[in-house]
Write a protein that holds these residues in place. Structure first.
Motif, PDB file in Angstrom:
ATOM      1  N   PHE A 191      30.412 -14.572  15.587  1.00 52.39           N
ATOM      2  CA  PHE A 191      30.618 -14.421  14.142  1.00 52.39           C
ATOM      3  C   PHE A 191      29.556 -15.188  13.360  1.00 52.39           C
ATOM      4  CE2 PHE A 191      32.508 -15.910  10.139  1.00 52.39           C
ATOM      5  CZ  PHE A 191      32.802 -14.694   9.544  1.00 52.39           C
ATOM      6  N   LYS A 192      29.226 -16.392  13.823  1.00 53.59           N
ATOM      7  CA  LYS A 192      28.178 -17.162  13.143  1.00 53.59           C
ATOM      8  C   LYS A 192      26.841 -16.449  13.230  1.00 53.59           C
ATOM      9  CE  LYS A 192      30.228 -21.769  13.657  1.00 53.59           C
ATOM     10  NZ  LYS A 192      30.050 -23.121  14.239  1.00 53.59           N
ATOM     11  N   ASP A 193      26.548 -15.887  14.396  1.00 53.66           N
ATOM     12  CA  ASP A 193      25.298 -15.146  14.543  1.00 53.66           C
ATOM     13  C   ASP A 193      25.286 -13.906  13.651  1.00 53.66           C
ATOM     14  OD1 ASP A 193      22.749 -14.527  16.075  1.00 53.66           O
ATOM     15  OD2 ASP A 193      23.950 -12.747  16.548  1.00 53.66           O
ATOM     16  N   TYR A 194      26.431 -13.230  13.578  1.00 56.26           N
ATOM     17  CA  TYR A 194      26.544 -12.040  12.720  1.00 56.26           C
ATOM     18  C   TYR A 194      26.345 -12.421  11.259  1.00 56.26           C
ATOM     19  CZ  TYR A 194      28.353  -7.496  11.183  1.00 56.26           C
ATOM     20  OH  TYR A 194      28.491  -6.247  10.626  1.00 56.26           O
ATOM     21  N   SER A 195      26.960 -13.539  10.852  1.00 56.23           N
ATOM     22  CA  SER A 195      26.836 -13.986   9.463  1.00 56.23           C
ATOM     23  C   SER A 195      25.398 -14.389   9.150  1.00 56.23           C
ATOM     24  CB  SER A 195      27.781 -15.166   9.209  1.00 56.23           C
ATOM     25  OG  SER A 195      29.119 -14.814   9.471  1.00 56.23           O
ATOM     26  N   LYS A 196      24.741 -15.026  10.104  1.00 51.73           N
ATOM     27  CA  LYS A 196      23.355 -15.427   9.885  1.00 51.73           C
ATOM     28  C   LYS A 196      22.461 -14.218   9.709  1.00 51.73           C
ATOM     29  CE  LYS A 196      19.678 -18.230  11.928  1.00 51.73           C
ATOM     30  NZ  LYS A 196      19.279 -19.103  13.085  1.00 51.73           N
ATOM     31  N   VAL A 237      23.769 -10.298   0.381  1.00 51.14           N
ATOM     32  CA  VAL A 237      24.550 -11.471  -0.040  1.00 51.14           C
ATOM     33  C   VAL A 237      24.991 -11.326  -1.482  1.00 51.14           C
ATOM     34  CG1 VAL A 237      24.479 -13.964  -0.380  1.00 51.14           C
ATOM     35  CG2 VAL A 237      23.393 -12.963   1.629  1.00 51.14           C
ATOM     36  N   VAL A 238      24.085 -10.875  -2.348  1.00 53.50           N
ATOM     37  CA  VAL A 238      24.439 -10.678  -3.757  1.00 53.50           C
ATOM     38  C   VAL A 238      25.494  -9.590  -3.908  1.00 53.50           C
ATOM     39  CG1 VAL A 238      23.554  -9.960  -6.004  1.00 53.50           C
ATOM     40  CG2 VAL A 238      22.210 -11.511  -4.579  1.00 53.50           C
ATOM     41  N   SER A 239      25.347  -8.509  -3.156  1.00 55.23           N
ATOM     42  CA  SER A 239      26.321  -7.421  -3.239  1.00 55.23           C
ATOM     43  C   SER A 239      27.693  -7.871  -2.755  1.00 55.23           C
ATOM     44  CB  SER A 239      25.846  -6.215  -2.434  1.00 55.23           C
ATOM     45  OG  SER A 239      25.760  -6.541  -1.052  1.00 55.23           O
ATOM     46  N   LEU A 240      27.738  -8.717  -1.713  1.00 56.76           N
ATOM     47  CA  LEU A 240      29.009  -9.259  -1.244  1.00 56.76           C
ATOM     48  C   LEU A 240      29.658 -10.133  -2.312  1.00 56.76           C
ATOM     49  CD1 LEU A 240      31.110  -9.725   0.967  1.00 56.76           C
ATOM     50  CD2 LEU A 240      29.665 -11.598   1.831  1.00 56.76           C
ATOM     51  N   ASP A 270      25.609  -0.498   3.469  1.00 56.88           N
ATOM     52  CA  ASP A 270      24.337  -0.233   4.147  1.00 56.88           C
ATOM     53  C   ASP A 270      23.939  -1.391   5.060  1.00 56.88           C
ATOM     54  OD1 ASP A 270      24.108   2.220   2.962  1.00 56.88           O
ATOM     55  OD2 ASP A 270      22.820   1.534   1.321  1.00 56.88           O
ATOM     56  N   ARG A 271      24.163  -2.618   4.579  1.00 55.42           N
ATOM     57  CA  ARG A 271      23.798  -3.773   5.414  1.00 55.42           C
ATOM     58  C   ARG A 271      24.690  -3.858   6.650  1.00 55.42           C
ATOM     59  NH1 ARG A 271      19.837  -6.372   7.553  1.00 55.42           N
ATOM     60  NH2 ARG A 271      20.325  -8.565   8.055  1.00 55.42           N
ATOM     61  N   LEU A 272      25.968  -3.620   6.495  1.00 60.25           N
ATOM     62  CA  LEU A 272      26.867  -3.617   7.653  1.00 60.25           C
ATOM     63  C   LEU A 272      26.486  -2.524   8.646  1.00 60.25           C
ATOM     64  CD1 LEU A 272      30.313  -4.212   5.899  1.00 60.25           C
ATOM     65  CD2 LEU A 272      28.931  -5.878   7.160  1.00 60.25           C
ATOM     66  N   ARG A 273      26.078  -1.373   8.136  1.00 59.61           N
ATOM     67  CA  ARG A 273      25.641  -0.291   9.024  1.00 59.61           C
ATOM     68  C   ARG A 273      24.393  -0.689   9.794  1.00 59.61           C
ATOM     69  NH1 ARG A 273      23.577   4.758   5.911  1.00 59.61           N
ATOM     70  NH2 ARG A 273      21.993   3.180   5.473  1.00 59.61           N
ATOM     71  N   ASP A 274      23.455  -1.356   9.127  1.00 59.28           N
ATOM     72  CA  ASP A 274      22.233  -1.784   9.808  1.00 59.28           C
ATOM     73  C   ASP A 274      22.535  -2.816  10.891  1.00 59.28           C
ATOM     74  OD1 ASP A 274      20.932  -0.134   8.080  1.00 59.28           O
ATOM     75  OD2 ASP A 274      20.194  -1.729   6.759  1.00 59.28           O
TER      76      ASP A 274
END
Length: 403
Positions: A6-11, A20-23, A391-395
């Motif tokens: 999870f930390k790696d995914y978040s990084k 980050v702004v969209s989140l 889009d970011r999650l898909r990437d």
């Protein structure tokens, strides 16, 4: 997912500033949706708070309280004047009357510093006039607009009758309050900031509920199609192809034309439109998972098909389904706004963003831009933020696209 992964995914997610702004923007919109009753200065659903005098006020205008109206019958007899209040409700205004000389009568308002919009005297005797007043062309009514001293002086060239009765009507000016319409008001007098906050609440609710239910239905049908194959797979996939071949807006219009408008009907229309996307995605990933060794091991253990699909196959398909869910929330919000803009989505009493944009469209060419522009900007930012997040999650879930 472990803590390390999870930390790696978040990084990796944070490597994209736009994501980050969209989140952050998406979280703000969800917070506004949940806390709309606390954040909104007024309740746009409460019709008792609306007044037409506040309609179409520009940005930064202050709310005005309507002026009071006081009525009184003034009885004049034996050179004495008696005031009898006749107001339908209690007001702070009161009348005074007293002779001011021969053939002269003074009618005043208390408090003396009251700011009046008009002072009208009716049923004057023949030959009597009021200084600074205008006479009605037919009726014996004399009106002083914006009187400076809140006093009407009645004089007559002829002797006044021994006894007569006048009707005096005073209207005070509208009073300015400290409440400011930061985003102006619409044609119903609703505070646009409050209406936008409640509109965000409706849009987020419709997007989450519709996309969530469509995800559950579509995912289950996709898993069933992948597991059973054969005729079941053919029937479900042909239904998916049929739904994907129809424009989403056209399907929504047809459904709401039959069922009528309302939040539940809009949610149902979006579910019917979107379930096919989840069904196709779930089927494609489930087929790739069914050929792997862990599925063969589960079959050798004689596990039930439901357990294999829900406990083993589904978790490996969820990352892609969650990405699709994020993208479809924005699509659901956009579809709801489009249907409301066309007048077949939510009713007029539910100020969704699409309805607010539609209600201000007829005024935009008369320079009352705030009714449509502000809800339109909020809707645009909401949809763009959720699309960028998806889009970011898909990437991140596609190694070939992750940079």
């Amino acid at each position: 997912m472990s803590v390390a992964s999870f930390k790696d995914y978040s990084k990796r997610f944070a490597e994209s500033p736009a994501a980050v702004v969209s989140l952050a923007v998406s979280i703000v919109f969800v917070f506004c949706a949940v806390s709309a009753p606390l954040l909104a200065p007024t309740d746009p659903y409460d019709l008792t708070q609306l007044q037409l005098s506040d309609a179409l006020k520009p940005t930064g205008s202050k709310r005005m309280l309507p002026g009071e109206e006081a009525r009184a019958n003034i009885r004049v007899a034996a050179a004495q004047a008696t005031v009898q209040p006749a107001s339908p409700s209690k007001t702070q205004l009161s009348f005074t009357a007293a002779p001011c000389g021969e053939n002269c009568l003074s009618v005043g308002i208390e408090p003396a510093d009251a700011k009046l919009a008009s002072l009208q005297i009716r049923n004057l005797p023949q030959g009597a006039t009021i200084e600074g007043a205008k006479k009605h062309p037919i009726q014996p009514w004399w009106t002083i607009d914006n009187p400076q001293h809140s006093v009407a002086k009645i004089t007559s060239s002829n002797p006044l009758p021994a006894s007569f009765t006048l009707l005096a009507i005073a209207k005070s000016l509208d009073q300015e309050t400290d409440f400011v319409f930061l985003f102006g008001t619409d044609n119903f007098g609703r505070d646009m900031l409050s209406a936008i906050l409640y509109g965000i609440r409706i849009s987020v609710f419709v997007g989450l509920v519709a996309a969530g239910v469509a995800m559950v239905i579509g995912t289950l049908l996709g898993l069933l199609s992948a597991w059973r194959g054969g005729v079941t797979d053919a029937i479900i996939m042909r239904a998916v192809d049929f739904m994907l071949g129809l424009p989403a807006l056209l399907v929504g219009l047809a459904i709401l034309a039959i069922l009528g408008n309302g939040v539940s009907k809009v949610v149902l229309a979006i579910i019917i439109v979107q379930w096919s996307y989840y069904a196709r995605t779930a089927r494609s990933f489930a087929l790739s998972e069914l050929g792997k060794e862990y599925v063969e091991a589960a079959r050798c253990l004689r596990l039930s098909p439901a357990r294999i699909m829900l406990r083993h196959v589904l978790p490996n398909c969820m990352p892609q389904i969650i990405v699709l869910f994020t993208l479809n929330i924005a699509a659901a919000i956009s579809l709801e706004s489009s249907l409301s803009f066309l007048g077949v989505g939510l009713p007029l009493t539910r100020p969704s963003l699409g309805m607010l944009i539609a209600s201000g469209y007829e005024f935009i060419f008369s320079h009352k831009y705030w009714i449509s522009i502000y809800p339109g900007v909020v809707l645009l930012v909401m949809i763009v933020a959720m699309n960028l997040l998806g889009d970011r999650l898909r990437d991140l879930n596609n190694p070939r696209l992750d940079r």
